[in-house]
Design a protein around this motif. Structure first.
Motif, PDB file in Angstrom:
ATOM      1  N   GLY A  24      34.243  57.773  56.761  1.00 43.80           N
ATOM      2  CA  GLY A  24      33.870  56.475  56.195  1.00 43.80           C
ATOM      3  C   GLY A  24      33.203  55.575  57.219  1.00 43.80           C
ATOM      4  O   GLY A  24      32.186  54.929  56.927  1.00 43.80           O
ATOM      5  N   TYR A  25      33.745  55.532  58.416  1.00 43.59           N
ATOM      6  CA  TYR A  25      33.136  54.718  59.472  1.00 43.59           C
ATOM      7  C   TYR A  25      31.762  55.264  59.869  1.00 43.59           C
ATOM      8  O   TYR A  25      30.810  54.500  60.079  1.00 43.59           O
ATOM      9  CB  TYR A  25      34.047  54.649  60.705  1.00 43.59           C
ATOM     10  N   GLU A  76      30.110  44.541  61.752  1.00 42.44           N
ATOM     11  CA  GLU A  76      30.549  43.889  60.521  1.00 42.44           C
ATOM     12  C   GLU A  76      30.900  44.922  59.451  1.00 42.44           C
ATOM     13  O   GLU A  76      31.912  44.793  58.749  1.00 42.44           O
ATOM     14  CB  GLU A  76      29.454  42.960  60.001  1.00 42.44           C
ATOM     15  N   ALA A  77      30.091  45.970  59.331  1.00 38.24           N
ATOM     16  CA  ALA A  77      30.366  47.026  58.345  1.00 38.24           C
ATOM     17  C   ALA A  77      31.700  47.703  58.646  1.00 38.24           C
ATOM     18  O   ALA A  77      32.503  47.945  57.738  1.00 38.24           O
ATOM     19  CB  ALA A  77      29.237  48.049  58.335  1.00 38.24           C
ATOM     20  N   ASN A 101      37.618  48.388  57.579  1.00 40.15           N
ATOM     21  CA  ASN A 101      38.987  48.157  58.034  1.00 40.15           C
ATOM     22  C   ASN A 101      39.719  47.197  57.100  1.00 40.15           C
ATOM     23  O   ASN A 101      40.872  47.414  56.721  1.00 40.15           O
ATOM     24  CB  ASN A 101      38.964  47.628  59.472  1.00 40.15           C
ATOM     25  N   THR A 102      39.044  46.127  56.707  1.00 36.98           N
ATOM     26  CA  THR A 102      39.637  45.151  55.791  1.00 36.98           C
ATOM     27  C   THR A 102      39.956  45.791  54.444  1.00 36.98           C
ATOM     28  O   THR A 102      41.038  45.577  53.879  1.00 36.98           O
ATOM     29  CB  THR A 102      38.683  43.953  55.600  1.00 36.98           C
ATOM     30  N   GLY A 143      43.712  47.534  50.563  1.00 35.16           N
ATOM     31  CA  GLY A 143      44.106  48.562  49.603  1.00 35.16           C
ATOM     32  C   GLY A 143      45.513  49.066  49.858  1.00 35.16           C
ATOM     33  O   GLY A 143      46.308  49.249  48.920  1.00 35.16           O
ATOM     34  N   ALA A 144      45.840  49.281  51.119  1.00 35.73           N
ATOM     35  CA  ALA A 144      47.189  49.745  51.459  1.00 35.73           C
ATOM     36  C   ALA A 144      48.240  48.697  51.112  1.00 35.73           C
ATOM     37  O   ALA A 144      49.322  49.024  50.617  1.00 35.73           O
ATOM     38  CB  ALA A 144      47.270  50.098  52.941  1.00 35.73           C
ATOM     39  N   ALA A 145      47.920  47.430  51.338  1.00 38.58           N
ATOM     40  CA  ALA A 145      48.869  46.362  51.024  1.00 38.58           C
ATOM     41  C   ALA A 145      49.100  46.245  49.527  1.00 38.58           C
ATOM     42  O   ALA A 145      50.254  46.163  49.064  1.00 38.58           O
ATOM     43  CB  ALA A 145      48.357  45.030  51.586  1.00 38.58           C
TER      44      ALA A 145
END
Length: 156
Positions: free
Chosen positions: A74-75, A89-90, A95-96, A101-103
């Motif tokens: 993905g990165y 920024e991407a 990461n955000t 999503g995990a939260a």
């Protein structure tokens, strides 16, 4: 047993990441990402069939095996799809998105597991992952095809 399960998941991810980094890949980033997240989704769905905690540890290790390769891909894909001046920024947005999503998943799955049954958590997690994989596949494949056409036009 929660520590054992988390350790199994983490160990699977570490092994998967190390093996993924060792290989020279010929397939596209899009294909690798879609395959790894699809396999991870299918394995999550299969976790609903496991009744013993020790077996669940092995199942989570199998799911984890595809986590690090999915994140790395993905990165790398974000780097390929963005201009050099916005790559940081991407990566931050990826990461955000992963952490958000995990939260959200932790809350939803935790509530479902507490309210009904532990297997419902895996069903919800697998179902949400399937929906997200399908939603992400369309633009990824569209961008991949557009990039392939652009490459062909440049080489002509």
């Amino acid at each position: 047993m929660a520590g054992f399960l988390l350790a199994s998941f983490a160990a699977g991810s570490a092994v998967g990441g190390l093996l993924y980094g060792q290989r020279i890949w010929r397939s596209s980033l899009v294909k690798r990402l879609l395959i790894s997240v699809t396999v991870m989704t299918a394995l999550c769905a299969l976790l609903t069939t496991i009744e013993f905690v020790a077996a669940l540890g092995f199942g989570l290790a199998a799911v984890g095996f595809f986590l690090a390769p999915s994140l790395v891909t993905g990165y790398l894909l974000a780097d390929d799809l963005t201009a050099a001046e916005v790559r940081t920024e991407a990566s931050s947005w990826i990461n955000t998105a992963v952490n958000a999503g995990a939260a959200v998943a932790a809350v939803m799955v935790g509530l479902a597991m507490d309210a009904v049954e532990s297997r419902l958590g895996f069903i919800i997690g697998g179902g949400m992952a399937l929906i997200l994989v399908m939603a992400a596949s369309v633009p990824l494949l569209r961008n991949s095809k557009a990039a392939a056409v652009a490459d062909q036009l440049q080489s002509a």
